[in-house]
Structure formats: structure tokens, C-alpha cells
Design a protein around this motif. Structure first.
Motif, short mmCIF file in Angstrom:
data_model
loop_
_atom_site.label_atom_id
_atom_site.label_comp_id
_atom_site.label_asym_id
_atom_site.label_seq_id
_atom_site.Cartn_x
_atom_site.Cartn_y
_atom_site.Cartn_z
N LEU A 5 -0.70 -4.47 -11.58
CA LEU A 5 -2.02 -3.98 -11.19
C LEU A 5 -2.19 -2.51 -11.53
O LEU A 5 -3.27 -2.07 -11.93
CB LEU A 5 -2.24 -4.20 -9.69
CG LEU A 5 -2.35 -5.66 -9.23
CD1 LEU A 5 -2.53 -5.74 -7.72
CD2 LEU A 5 -3.52 -6.35 -9.93
N GLN A 6 -1.12 -1.73 -11.37
CA GLN A 6 -1.20 -0.31 -11.74
C GLN A 6 -1.37 -0.13 -13.24
O GLN A 6 -2.08 0.78 -13.69
CB GLN A 6 0.04 0.42 -11.25
CG GLN A 6 0.09 0.61 -9.73
CD GLN A 6 1.37 1.27 -9.28
OE1 GLN A 6 2.45 0.97 -9.77
NE2 GLN A 6 1.24 2.19 -8.33
N VAL A 7 -0.75 -1.01 -14.01
CA VAL A 7 -0.92 -0.96 -15.47
C VAL A 7 -2.36 -1.30 -15.84
O VAL A 7 -2.97 -0.66 -16.72
CB VAL A 7 0.06 -1.93 -16.16
CG1 VAL A 7 -0.25 -2.03 -17.65
CG2 VAL A 7 1.50 -1.48 -15.95
N ASN A 159 7.35 1.08 -1.18
CA ASN A 159 6.56 1.34 -2.38
C ASN A 159 5.14 0.79 -2.32
O ASN A 159 4.44 0.71 -3.33
CB ASN A 159 7.25 0.77 -3.64
CG ASN A 159 8.56 1.46 -3.92
OD1 ASN A 159 8.70 2.66 -3.68
ND2 ASN A 159 9.52 0.69 -4.43
N ILE A 160 4.69 0.38 -1.12
CA ILE A 160 3.32 -0.10 -0.95
C ILE A 160 2.58 0.90 -0.10
O ILE A 160 2.93 1.15 1.06
CB ILE A 160 3.28 -1.50 -0.30
CG1 ILE A 160 3.99 -2.52 -1.19
CG2 ILE A 160 1.84 -1.91 -0.04
CD1 ILE A 160 4.05 -3.91 -0.60
N THR A 161 1.55 1.50 -0.66
CA THR A 161 0.78 2.52 0.05
C THR A 161 -0.40 1.88 0.77
O THR A 161 -1.17 1.13 0.18
CB THR A 161 0.26 3.58 -0.93
OG1 THR A 161 1.37 4.15 -1.62
CG2 THR A 161 -0.51 4.66 -0.20
N THR A 162 -0.50 2.16 2.05
CA THR A 162 -1.63 1.67 2.83
C THR A 162 -2.35 2.85 3.46
O THR A 162 -1.75 3.87 3.77
CB THR A 162 -1.17 0.70 3.94
OG1 THR A 162 -0.25 1.37 4.79
CG2 THR A 162 -0.53 -0.54 3.35
N MET A 163 -3.64 2.69 3.66
CA MET A 163 -4.45 3.75 4.24
C MET A 163 -5.31 3.14 5.33
O MET A 163 -6.01 2.15 5.09
CB MET A 163 -5.33 4.42 3.18
CG MET A 163 -6.18 5.57 3.69
SD MET A 163 -7.33 6.17 2.44
CE MET A 163 -6.20 6.67 1.17
N SER A 164 -5.25 3.69 6.51
CA SER A 164 -6.08 3.20 7.61
C SER A 164 -7.19 4.20 7.88
O SER A 164 -6.98 5.42 7.80
CB SER A 164 -5.25 2.99 8.88
OG SER A 164 -4.67 4.22 9.29
N TYR A 165 -8.39 3.70 8.17
CA TYR A 165 -9.55 4.54 8.39
C TYR A 165 -9.97 4.47 9.85
O TYR A 165 -9.97 3.41 10.46
CB TYR A 165 -10.74 4.06 7.55
CG TYR A 165 -10.56 4.18 6.07
CD1 TYR A 165 -10.99 5.29 5.38
CD2 TYR A 165 -9.96 3.15 5.34
CE1 TYR A 165 -10.84 5.40 4.01
CE2 TYR A 165 -9.81 3.25 3.97
CZ TYR A 165 -10.26 4.37 3.31
OH TYR A 165 -10.09 4.45 1.96
N ASN A 253 -2.38 -1.57 -3.66
CA ASN A 253 -1.77 -2.46 -4.64
C ASN A 253 -2.22 -3.90 -4.44
O ASN A 253 -1.41 -4.83 -4.36
CB ASN A 253 -0.23 -2.39 -4.54
CG ASN A 253 0.29 -1.05 -5.00
OD1 ASN A 253 -0.23 -0.50 -5.96
ND2 ASN A 253 1.28 -0.53 -4.32
N THR A 254 -3.52 -4.12 -4.33
CA THR A 254 -4.06 -5.48 -4.21
C THR A 254 -5.02 -5.74 -5.37
O THR A 254 -5.60 -4.82 -5.94
CB THR A 254 -4.81 -5.68 -2.88
OG1 THR A 254 -5.93 -4.78 -2.84
CG2 THR A 254 -3.89 -5.39 -1.70
N LEU A 255 -5.20 -7.02 -5.69
CA LEU A 255 -6.11 -7.41 -6.76
C LEU A 255 -7.54 -7.02 -6.42
O LEU A 255 -8.29 -6.56 -7.29
CB LEU A 255 -5.99 -8.92 -7.00
CG LEU A 255 -6.91 -9.49 -8.09
CD1 LEU A 255 -6.61 -8.84 -9.44
CD2 LEU A 255 -6.74 -11.02 -8.16
N TRP A 256 -7.94 -7.21 -5.15
CA TRP A 256 -9.30 -6.87 -4.73
C TRP A 256 -9.59 -5.38 -4.91
O TRP A 256 -10.66 -5.00 -5.37
CB TRP A 256 -9.53 -7.30 -3.29
CG TRP A 256 -10.86 -6.90 -2.73
CD1 TRP A 256 -11.11 -6.09 -1.67
CD2 TRP A 256 -12.14 -7.30 -3.22
NE1 TRP A 256 -12.46 -5.95 -1.45
CE2 TRP A 256 -13.12 -6.68 -2.39
CE3 TRP A 256 -12.57 -8.10 -4.27
CZ2 TRP A 256 -14.48 -6.85 -2.59
CZ3 TRP A 256 -13.93 -8.28 -4.47
CH2 TRP A 256 -14.87 -7.67 -3.64
N GLN A 257 -8.61 -4.55 -4.55
CA GLN A 257 -8.80 -3.11 -4.71
C GLN A 257 -8.89 -2.73 -6.18
O GLN A 257 -9.65 -1.83 -6.56
CB GLN A 257 -7.64 -2.36 -4.06
CG GLN A 257 -7.96 -0.90 -3.73
CD GLN A 257 -9.03 -0.77 -2.67
OE1 GLN A 257 -9.06 -1.53 -1.72
NE2 GLN A 257 -9.93 0.19 -2.86
#
Length: 294
Positions: A5-7, A159-165, A253-257
Motif C-alpha cells: 500500500l505504501q508503494v 510498524n502500524i501507525t494509528t491515529m485517534s481523534y 496502512n489500510t486499503l480504504w485510507q
């Protein structure tokens, strides 16, 4: 090691940046060329030029913003940068709505005939209201972006970055932002589209009643209606995409994002394409560039 996904995002960044930059720069180049030749820009041309400049800035910001949100959330100042990126995204969303409303107003006053009485005086002063329209578009977009207060927390696990709002918005501010940032310009654009469609139908009815009746204004009306509708649709899509990206939980790191980021990166190119095909002068310049005259 970059994930698949990053690629994909890296490829999208590499493709969309030059694409959006070239498209919007070409719009600016056409109008600046006329300006250098001493040709006075019309009211709609001035707004289109402003939209080209805005989309060029948006393309640069989107590229840097998506690159940071995709690869830079591990940095110590990630919270502050993410906070700033969110606010600037909202500013461009609101500004896109208001610039579309300004261009739609200009199209309507220039092409619709007959106009309601309340618009006649406005039409006579059209050349004097373009600059105030652009200034107010920027001012209102800036003011409506300020009230939102975001609290962000960023965490990295394996290695999975998550962000909470934690989005704290006063109800009055929320109504204010929705009404003046999106609602009001959408209503203005819709009214302009409706008046243009009515005028277009009148022209078509006259052509059916009198086959010899022809009007060069008919093609301009069709082009204007198509441009206004597509720009408003792109604005709504841009808003929904930004809104979706702000809904918790966030995971980079998700397909939706990745789909969301792709839509954001393509927005400046999409708006530039609509503007090019909606303006015969710019489209003619593009045609001459792609198919040189022998």
C-alpha cells in the motif's frame, strides 16, 4: 521495507504531482499570456485563473501532506503537523466551494437571459464585484476553518501507525462552519445551475419551434452548466473524502485510507480538467499544444 500500500501511494504521489501541476499551470499560462499581450481578462477568466492558482497550491500541499501522513507519523512533531494539515485541508474544501459559487455566479450573470430583476443590477456591476468575491471567498474560508478544535494522539505498534481523534466542536461553531463553508456556496451554485438550465431549455424550445433559429449562446450555456455541475460534484466528493479520513479510528496502512488519499491527490487534476474543458480559450490552447498545426 515499504508495504504494498505504501508503494501504491508513492506511485500515486509521483504521478499526480506532475499531472496536477502541468494541468493547472497550463490554465495559468494561457491567461498570463493574454495578460502580457494586453488582452483584458473577462470576469469568468479572472475567477478561472484564481482557481488554477488555488489548485496549483492545493496540489503542492496535498502531495506534501499525504507524503507526511503516509511516512512521517513516527516523527516527534507529527501531532502538530497533522493538526495543521487537517485545518489546511478544510480551508481548501471551503475555498473550493466558494470559488465554484463565484464562478457559477459569473456564468449565470453573463449567460442567462432574461435574468430576474434582482440580478440585473448585479450584472451591471459584474466587473467591479469579481475582486471582492475572491477576497470574500478566501476570508470566509479562513474564518470557518478556525473554530474546530482537534486533539490527536498517535501511536505506533508493530510498524502500524494509528491515529485517534478527539474532535471537540461547539454546536454553534459546527452550524456556522456547515452553513457558511458548504451550505451557502452550494445554494448559490445550485441557484445558478437552475437559472442556467431554465435559460438553456428556453433556447432549445426556440430551436424546436424555429429550426432556423440559432444562438452561439446555446453552446456556452451547455458548457457552463456542465462546468458548474461537475465542479460542485467534485467539491462534494472532496468534502466527503476529507470527512471520511477524519473519522476515527485512523490507520495509515489500510486499503480504504489509500483510496481516500488517492481521491485527495486526484482532486486538483480533476478540477483543472473540468476548467480546461469548460473554457474554449484554454481548451483551444491545449489542442494546439497536443496537435501542433503544420
Amino acid at each position: 521495507m515499504l508495504s504494498a500500500l505504501q508503494v501504491i501511494r508513492a506511485v500515486m504521489l509521483i504521478v499526480t504531482w506532475p499531472c496536477g501541476t502541468i494541468l493547472n499551470s497550463s490554465i495559468i499560462a494561457v491567461y498570463l499570456s493574454d495578460w502580457k499581450k494586453g488582452v483584458k481578462l473577462g470576469e469568468c477568466d479572472q475567477i478561472s485563473l484564481s482557481m488554477g492558482c488555488t489548485n496549483l497550491l492545493l496540489q503542492c500541499f496535498v502531495t506534501l501532506g499525504v507524503a507526511f501522513l503516509s511516512y512521517g507519523l513516527h516523527l516527534p512533531f507529527a501531532v502538530q503537523v497533522s493538526f495543521t494539515v487537517g485545518h489546511i485541508y478544510l480551508f481548501f474544501v471551503f475555498l473550493s466551494f466558494w470559488l465554484t459559487a463565484s464562478l457559477s455566479t459569473c456564468y449565470c450573470l453573463r449567460l442567462v437571459n432574461p435574468l430576474p430583476k434582482c440580478f440585473i443590477q448585479l450584472k451591471r456591476r459584474l466587473s467591479r464585484i469579481v475582486t471582492p468575491l475572491l477576497v470574500w471567498s478566501v476570508a470566509i474560508s479562513s474564518i470557518t476553518t478556525v473554530p474546530m478544535n482537534w486533539t490527536l494522539a498517535i501511536a505506533t505498534d508493530q510498524n502500524i501507525t494509528t491515529m485517534s481523534y478527539n474532535i471537540s466542536v461547539n454546536v454553534v461553531h459546527l452550524i456556522f462552519e456547515t452553513a457558511f463553508g458548504i451550505g451557502l456556496p452550494s445554494i448559490i451554485t445550485s441557484i445558478c445551475i437552475l437559472l442556467s438550465l431554465i435559460s438553456l431549455l428556453r433556447h432549445i424550445r426556440r430551436m424546436k419551434q424555429n429550426p432556423q433559429f440559432g444562438s452561439p449562446q446555446l453552446k456556452n450555456l451547455i458548457r457552463a452548466c456542465r462546468t458548474m455541475f461537475l465542479l460542485m460534484a467534485l467539491n462534494l466528493l472532496f468534502f466527503l473524502v476529507i470527512l471520511s479520513s477524519a473519522l476515527p479510528p485512523y490507520s495509515g496502512n489500510t486499503l480504504w485510507q489509500t483510496v481516500i488519499y488517492s481521491c485527495v491527490m486526484l482532486t486538483p487534476s480533476g478540477q483543472a480538467t473540468v476548467l480546461i474543458f469548460g473554457n474554449s480559450k484554454v481548451l483551444s490552447a491545449w489542442s494546439k499544444t497536443l496537435v501542433p498545426q503544420g
